[in-house]
Motif scaffolding. Sequence first.
Motif, PDB file in Angstrom:
ATOM      1  N   ALA A 134      -4.054   6.707   0.645  1.00 51.10           N
ATOM      2  CA  ALA A 134      -4.332   5.549   1.186  1.00 51.10           C
ATOM      3  C   ALA A 134      -4.789   4.640   0.095  1.00 51.10           C
ATOM      4  CB  ALA A 134      -5.195   5.836   2.218  1.00 51.10           C
ATOM      5  N   GLN A 135      -4.351   3.352   0.657  1.00 52.29           N
ATOM      6  CA  GLN A 135      -4.569   2.213  -0.482  1.00 52.29           C
ATOM      7  C   GLN A 135      -5.651   1.509   0.446  1.00 52.29           C
ATOM      8  OE1 GLN A 135      -3.786  -1.079  -0.538  1.00 52.29           O
ATOM      9  NE2 GLN A 135      -4.685  -1.683  -2.117  1.00 52.29           N
ATOM     10  N   LEU A 136      -6.905   1.383  -0.200  1.00 53.39           N
ATOM     11  CA  LEU A 136      -7.628   0.721   0.408  1.00 53.39           C
ATOM     12  C   LEU A 136      -8.173  -0.912  -0.558  1.00 53.39           C
ATOM     13  CD1 LEU A 136      -8.214   3.528   1.088  1.00 53.39           C
ATOM     14  CD2 LEU A 136     -10.796   3.005   1.357  1.00 53.39           C
ATOM     15  N   GLY A 137      -8.481  -1.685   0.113  1.00 54.20           N
ATOM     16  CA  GLY A 137      -8.800  -3.086  -0.673  1.00 54.20           C
ATOM     17  C   GLY A 137      -9.344  -3.841   0.467  1.00 54.20           C
TER      18      GLY A 137
ATOM     19  N   ASP B 222      -7.210  -9.635   1.724  1.00 57.06           N
ATOM     20  CA  ASP B 222      -7.049 -10.691   0.738  1.00 57.06           C
ATOM     21  C   ASP B 222      -5.636 -10.517   0.045  1.00 57.06           C
ATOM     22  OD1 ASP B 222      -7.031 -12.559  -1.463  1.00 57.06           O
ATOM     23  OD2 ASP B 222      -8.990 -12.752  -1.082  1.00 57.06           O
ATOM     24  N   MET B 223      -4.867 -11.386   0.548  1.00 54.67           N
ATOM     25  CA  MET B 223      -3.328 -11.114  -0.145  1.00 54.67           C
ATOM     26  C   MET B 223      -3.199 -11.187  -1.626  1.00 54.67           C
ATOM     27  SD  MET B 223      -1.199 -10.207   2.196  1.00 54.67           S
ATOM     28  CE  MET B 223       0.411 -10.622   0.989  1.00 54.67           C
ATOM     29  N   ARG B 224      -4.267 -11.357  -2.381  1.00 62.19           N
ATOM     30  CA  ARG B 224      -4.228 -11.551  -3.538  1.00 62.19           C
ATOM     31  C   ARG B 224      -4.082 -10.301  -4.382  1.00 62.19           C
ATOM     32  NH1 ARG B 224      -8.849 -15.798  -5.083  1.00 62.19           N
ATOM     33  NH2 ARG B 224      -9.871 -14.635  -3.285  1.00 62.19           N
ATOM     34  N   THR B 225      -4.770  -9.208  -3.541  1.00 61.56           N
ATOM     35  CA  THR B 225      -4.618  -7.957  -4.319  1.00 61.56           C
ATOM     36  C   THR B 225      -3.163  -7.130  -4.158  1.00 61.56           C
ATOM     37  OG1 THR B 225      -6.925  -7.348  -3.508  1.00 61.56           O
ATOM     38  CG2 THR B 225      -5.385  -5.613  -3.882  1.00 61.56           C
ATOM     39  N   PRO B 226      -2.373  -7.410  -3.215  1.00 62.43           N
ATOM     40  CA  PRO B 226      -0.970  -6.949  -3.279  1.00 62.43           C
ATOM     41  C   PRO B 226      -0.152  -7.921  -4.264  1.00 62.43           C
ATOM     42  CG  PRO B 226      -1.363  -7.868  -1.105  1.00 62.43           C
ATOM     43  CD  PRO B 226      -2.722  -7.649  -1.642  1.00 62.43           C
ATOM     44  N   ILE B 227      -0.416  -8.992  -3.932  1.00 57.69           N
ATOM     45  CA  ILE B 227       0.465 -10.009  -4.908  1.00 57.69           C
ATOM     46  C   ILE B 227       0.154  -9.833  -6.293  1.00 57.69           C
ATOM     47  CG2 ILE B 227       0.748 -12.585  -5.619  1.00 57.69           C
ATOM     48  CD1 ILE B 227       0.018 -13.204  -2.642  1.00 57.69           C
TER      49      ILE B 227
ATOM     50  N   SER C  49      -9.253  -3.458   8.808  1.00 58.53           N
ATOM     51  CA  SER C  49      -8.137  -3.701   7.738  1.00 58.53           C
ATOM     52  C   SER C  49      -8.749  -3.443   6.398  1.00 58.53           C
ATOM     53  CB  SER C  49      -7.892  -5.245   7.733  1.00 58.53           C
ATOM     54  OG  SER C  49      -7.523  -5.645   9.264  1.00 58.53           O
ATOM     55  N   VAL C  50      -9.274  -2.265   6.206  1.00 60.88           N
ATOM     56  CA  VAL C  50      -9.531  -1.975   4.811  1.00 60.88           C
ATOM     57  C   VAL C  50      -8.596  -0.836   4.260  1.00 60.88           C
ATOM     58  CG1 VAL C  50     -11.313  -0.599   3.617  1.00 60.88           C
ATOM     59  CG2 VAL C  50     -12.079  -2.277   5.240  1.00 60.88           C
ATOM     60  N   ILE C  51      -8.137  -0.030   4.941  1.00 65.77           N
ATOM     61  CA  ILE C  51      -7.251   0.975   4.627  1.00 65.77           C
ATOM     62  C   ILE C  51      -5.782   0.034   4.869  1.00 65.77           C
ATOM     63  CG2 ILE C  51      -5.942   3.047   5.124  1.00 65.77           C
ATOM     64  CD1 ILE C  51      -8.678   4.284   5.314  1.00 65.77           C
ATOM     65  N   HIS C  52      -4.892  -0.179   4.087  1.00 63.86           N
ATOM     66  CA  HIS C  52      -3.926  -0.929   4.390  1.00 63.86           C
ATOM     67  C   HIS C  52      -2.610  -0.116   4.756  1.00 63.86           C
ATOM     68  CE1 HIS C  52      -6.137  -4.424   3.110  1.00 63.86           C
ATOM     69  NE2 HIS C  52      -6.416  -3.953   2.124  1.00 63.86           N
ATOM     70  N   SER C  53      -2.507   1.017   4.533  1.00 64.62           N
ATOM     71  CA  SER C  53      -1.563   2.039   4.930  1.00 64.62           C
ATOM     72  C   SER C  53      -1.732   3.287   4.443  1.00 64.62           C
ATOM     73  CB  SER C  53      -0.157   1.591   4.924  1.00 64.62           C
ATOM     74  OG  SER C  53       0.324   0.593   5.721  1.00 64.62           O
TER      75      SER C  53
ATOM     76  N   ALA D 236       0.722  -1.174   0.074  1.00 63.97           N
ATOM     77  CA  ALA D 236      -0.147   0.158   0.103  1.00 63.97           C
ATOM     78  C   ALA D 236       0.706   1.110  -0.138  1.00 63.97           C
ATOM     79  CB  ALA D 236      -0.923  -0.046   1.204  1.00 63.97           C
ATOM     80  N   ILE D 237       1.878   1.271   0.814  1.00 64.34           N
ATOM     81  CA  ILE D 237       2.710   2.426   0.822  1.00 64.34           C
ATOM     82  C   ILE D 237       3.524   2.726  -0.481  1.00 64.34           C
ATOM     83  CG2 ILE D 237       4.873   3.547   2.028  1.00 64.34           C
ATOM     84  CD1 ILE D 237       3.956   1.800   4.597  1.00 64.34           C
ATOM     85  N   TYR D 238       3.788   1.447  -1.039  1.00 60.57           N
ATOM     86  CA  TYR D 238       4.542   1.557  -2.394  1.00 60.57           C
ATOM     87  C   TYR D 238       3.715   2.208  -3.322  1.00 60.57           C
ATOM     88  CZ  TYR D 238       7.569  -0.085  -5.947  1.00 60.57           C
ATOM     89  OH  TYR D 238       8.428  -0.363  -7.247  1.00 60.57           O
ATOM     90  N   GLN D 239       2.426   2.016  -3.326  1.00 62.26           N
ATOM     91  CA  GLN D 239       1.657   2.377  -4.340  1.00 62.26           C
ATOM     92  C   GLN D 239       1.335   4.011  -3.899  1.00 62.26           C
ATOM     93  OE1 GLN D 239      -1.938   0.023  -5.778  1.00 62.26           O
ATOM     94  NE2 GLN D 239      -1.173  -1.782  -4.396  1.00 62.26           N
ATOM     95  N   CYS D 240       1.288   4.259  -2.861  1.00 57.48           N
ATOM     96  CA  CYS D 240       1.141   5.813  -2.512  1.00 57.48           C
ATOM     97  C   CYS D 240       2.389   6.653  -2.455  1.00 57.48           C
ATOM     98  CB  CYS D 240       0.505   5.736  -1.253  1.00 57.48           C
ATOM     99  SG  CYS D 240      -1.149   5.083  -1.118  1.00 57.48           S
ATOM    100  N   PHE D 241       3.659   5.923  -2.157  1.00 56.33           N
ATOM    101  CA  PHE D 241       4.895   6.912  -2.001  1.00 56.33           C
ATOM    102  C   PHE D 241       5.419   7.493  -3.221  1.00 56.33           C
ATOM    103  CE2 PHE D 241       9.021   7.452  -0.661  1.00 56.33           C
ATOM    104  CZ  PHE D 241       9.015   7.581   0.574  1.00 56.33           C
ATOM    105  N   ASP D 242       5.752   8.701  -3.126  1.00 58.30           N
ATOM    106  CA  ASP D 242       6.281   9.290  -4.287  1.00 58.30           C
ATOM    107  C   ASP D 242       8.046   8.942  -4.176  1.00 58.30           C
ATOM    108  OD1 ASP D 242       7.516  10.948  -6.393  1.00 58.30           O
ATOM    109  OD2 ASP D 242       5.984  12.878  -5.779  1.00 58.30           O
ATOM    110  N   ALA D 243       8.473   8.107  -4.765  1.00 53.22           N
ATOM    111  CA  ALA D 243       9.738   7.860  -4.734  1.00 53.22           C
ATOM    112  C   ALA D 243      10.670   8.952  -5.209  1.00 53.22           C
ATOM    113  CB  ALA D 243      10.042   6.378  -5.314  1.00 53.22           C
TER     114      ALA D 243
END
Length: 385
Positions: A256-259, A262-267, A241-245, A152-159
């Motif tokens: 925020a990343q929501l989902g 279920d581990m299949r979403t980040p995988i 456990s809807v907002i993952h971070s 979730a952080i990876y998807q939201c973080f401006d590297a």
Amino acid sequence: MKTVTILGATGSVGTSTLDLIEREPDRFRVVALTANCDVARLAAAAIRTNAEFAVVADEGCLPELREALAGTGIRAGGGAAAIAEAAASGADWTMGAIVGCAGLKPVMAAIEQGGIVVIANKEPLVSAGDVILAAAKRTGATLLPADSEHNAIYQCFDASRPERVRRIILTCSGGPFRDWTTEQMRGVTLEQAVKHPNWSMGAKISVDSATCMNKGLELIEAARLFPIAHDRIEIVIHPQSVIHSLVDYVDGSVLAQLGPPDMRTPIAHTLAWPDRMATPMAPLDLVGIGRLDFEAPDPVRFPALRLAREALDAGGARPAILNAANEVAVEAFLKRRIGFLEIAAIVEHTLSCYDPAAPDSVDAVLAIDAEARILAGERVKDCAV
């Protein structure tokens, strides 16, 4: 077609990964699958996916695996050398999901090949973060996090502009004992501890979630993955456990990343990265969820959070000792040898009596890990019920 290797194919993360891959067989080709000694599930998965190589870590299970794969053309292997060979198979995408420090050398072997290496087990980055990151930089490997929080952080973080990030906020379900008093937790049973309210996970990680050590390890992992000061990584209890971070920026924007839990979403995010792929999860029903709650964590009732923060701040070998002692203590609890509250107590004792120099190699990390396990094991004997 993307080539794939799954280290730890029969665990919860491995089976979720296989589920996604098998839904799109024209998109992925399986090179290697590994397991500890679950021959039946490993052989079935290898046959279904037409894998090239199947490996059991326990060499004693190799004859059974060979028999299960007879006539399929799938090569069978057993033992540490075969696990390392599978990890170094040169797949485009490797899932590192071997539980515990047993996954450290295989993950490093995959990183040495370059390509995309997905980190699902926390131990490589917790125990050997500096060594792992240096190897990835040297080989050009791309590390992607599969943990729901770090993904979730990876998807939201401006590297490209990390200086614009004010805070990282790790969400935590709080586990099954979020509202329990310390006195109530003295009587926690194994069956209660492995029953997570939101996620379907293996026994070890379920216990880690119950003690909140899982979140402590994730705190250390987040500090390794994202260029931000330790004191700007916060933990917030979020029971649904809807907002993952979340990532908080200097202008006040919070992404925020929501989902679903279920581990299949980040995988799936890591499998398709930098693209996206479909998953079988239904769209998130916010109206049905109705509300999202948050509260501050309690490091007094859950001392694992304090111990992890202290280990992160101290650096050096401390995170490796924390992880090793926790693995020993959790294993003892799973065998009903100690009580639930003894887990954190054993970790704290081990940290108090062992303080070696910072490791500079995988072998040094494993030596520290081995010594910490011996010390923790001695403490387990003192606490045995």
